[in-house]
Design an enzyme around this catalytic site. Structure first.
Site, short mmCIF file in Angstrom:
data_model
loop_
_atom_site.label_atom_id
_atom_site.label_comp_id
_atom_site.label_asym_id
_atom_site.label_seq_id
_atom_site.Cartn_x
_atom_site.Cartn_y
_atom_site.Cartn_z
CD1 TRP A 16 -3.24 0.98 0.70
CD2 TRP A 16 -1.76 2.31 2.23
NE1 TRP A 16 -3.76 2.26 1.04
CE2 TRP A 16 -3.02 2.98 1.88
CE3 TRP A 16 -0.86 2.87 2.97
CZ2 TRP A 16 -3.33 4.06 2.52
CZ3 TRP A 16 -0.96 3.87 3.60
CH2 TRP A 16 -2.37 4.71 3.50
CB SER A 80 2.17 -5.21 2.60
OG SER A 80 1.51 -4.67 3.92
CG LEU A 81 -2.76 -3.81 -1.19
CD1 LEU A 81 -3.83 -4.41 -0.76
CD2 LEU A 81 -2.62 -2.43 -1.70
CG LEU A 143 6.45 5.32 3.21
CD1 LEU A 143 7.07 6.14 2.21
CD2 LEU A 143 5.80 3.93 2.39
CG LEU A 145 3.72 1.40 11.73
CD1 LEU A 145 4.12 1.80 12.97
CD2 LEU A 145 2.21 1.78 11.52
CD GLN A 146 5.24 0.21 4.73
OE1 GLN A 146 6.12 -0.76 3.94
NE2 GLN A 146 4.62 0.91 4.07
CG ASP A 206 5.53 -6.49 9.92
OD1 ASP A 206 5.00 -5.44 10.15
OD2 ASP A 206 5.51 -6.98 8.96
CG HIS A 234 5.27 -3.92 6.82
ND1 HIS A 234 4.48 -5.15 7.16
CD2 HIS A 234 4.98 -3.47 6.00
CE1 HIS A 234 3.67 -4.99 6.34
NE2 HIS A 234 3.71 -3.94 5.44
#
Length: 277
Positions: A16, A80-81, A143, A145-146, A206, A234
């Site tokens: 995402w 991820s997505l 981004l 947070l990833q 993650d 992540h």
């Protein structure tokens, strides 16, 4: 869409808010062994997003149509997505997909009474509100947070932001639609029908998709194994490119082994580079 390298065909689906540039390090590592197909998800990077939008099934079918012009048999790496879309593809077109690699992926993004491994629904609603108020700032914060708690966070942040800046930002309407999809999606009931050999890769630190959610994904798939990459967040393919490429290559080249039942302990990659099997 970009095609690089020679060998067996491998499709890579990003997450995402990103675009195909996020895979550049993976392409550099694997293009001497595989033909890698990267594309922008609908509404991301340079891919259009129509005013009426797309349903999740339409997004998966659009991806299938694009790849079908190049290959009728390929592996899929979904992050991820992109992992959820990879599961949709595997369920809808099993004859075309040889193997499945699901990176930082889950069968259900939001938490529920019978699913403690997801993100709180209120947190998703708050993210949607911030997205409507300032989509650029929201994507930038996401981004960050990833890569939180992972090694070399500054370098990872720059790699993610460079992908967005060099190849184009996602359209706000696409971001909102995909966030709604993640909030509503529950693929747990489809997993038992996906018999394609699968490798599920999680990051130990993650903050978006918990390793527990990825382990449950393995339990639901009939022919899957699990790897947890030590100290990764992540985006393990950015923080640990050599290890990631090695694991992907080994899985994609290994002989196919099919079993009716499996009772395996998960592999866990440790900081010393060893695995417990």
């Amino acid at each position: 869409m970009e095609v690089t390298g020679a060998g067996g065909d491998v499709l890579l689906l990003h997450g995402w808010g990103l675009n195909l540039r996020v895979w550049d390090a993976v392409v550099a590592q694997l293009s001497n062994r595989f033909r890698l197909i990267t594309l922008d998800l609908p509404g991301h990077g340079r891919s259009p997003w129509p005013a009426r939008g797309f349903t999740p099934a339409e997004q998966a079918w659009l991806i299938h149509q694009q790849v079908a012009s190049l290959s009728n048999r390929y592996a899929v790496i979904g992050w991820s997505l992109g992992g959820q879309l990879a599961l949709d593809l595997a369920a809808a077109t099993p004859a075309q997909i040889e193997r499945l690699v699901l990176v930082a992926s889950t069968a259900k993004f939001t938490a529920a009474a019978d699913w403690p491994h997801g993100t709180a629904p209120q947190a998703v609603a708050d993210l949607a509100a911030r997205l409507r108020a300032d989509h650029r700032r929201t994507v930038s914060d996401y981004l960050d947070l990833q890569i939180r708690n992972g090694p070399a966070a500054g370098a990872q942040r720059e790699a993610l932001r460079a992908a967005v800046l060099q190849h184009g930002q996602a359209q706000p309407a696409a971001l909102e639609a995909d966030l709604r999809m993640l909030a509503a999606s529950d693929l747990r009931h489809t997993l038992a029908g996906i018999h394609i050999p699968a490798l599920v890769i999680a990051g130990q630190y993650d903050r978006i998709i918990s390793p527990a959610a990825s382990r449950e994904l393995v339990h639901g798939l009939p022919n899957a194994r699990y790897v947890e990459m030590a100290r990764a967040a992540h985006a393990p393919f950015i923080s640990h490119p050599a290890e990631f490429a090695s694991r992907i290559s080994a899985f994609l080249r290994a002989p196919v082994r099919r079993t009716k039942k499996r009772r395996r302990s998960p592999d866990r990659a440790h900081a010393n580079g060893k695995s417990r099997k």
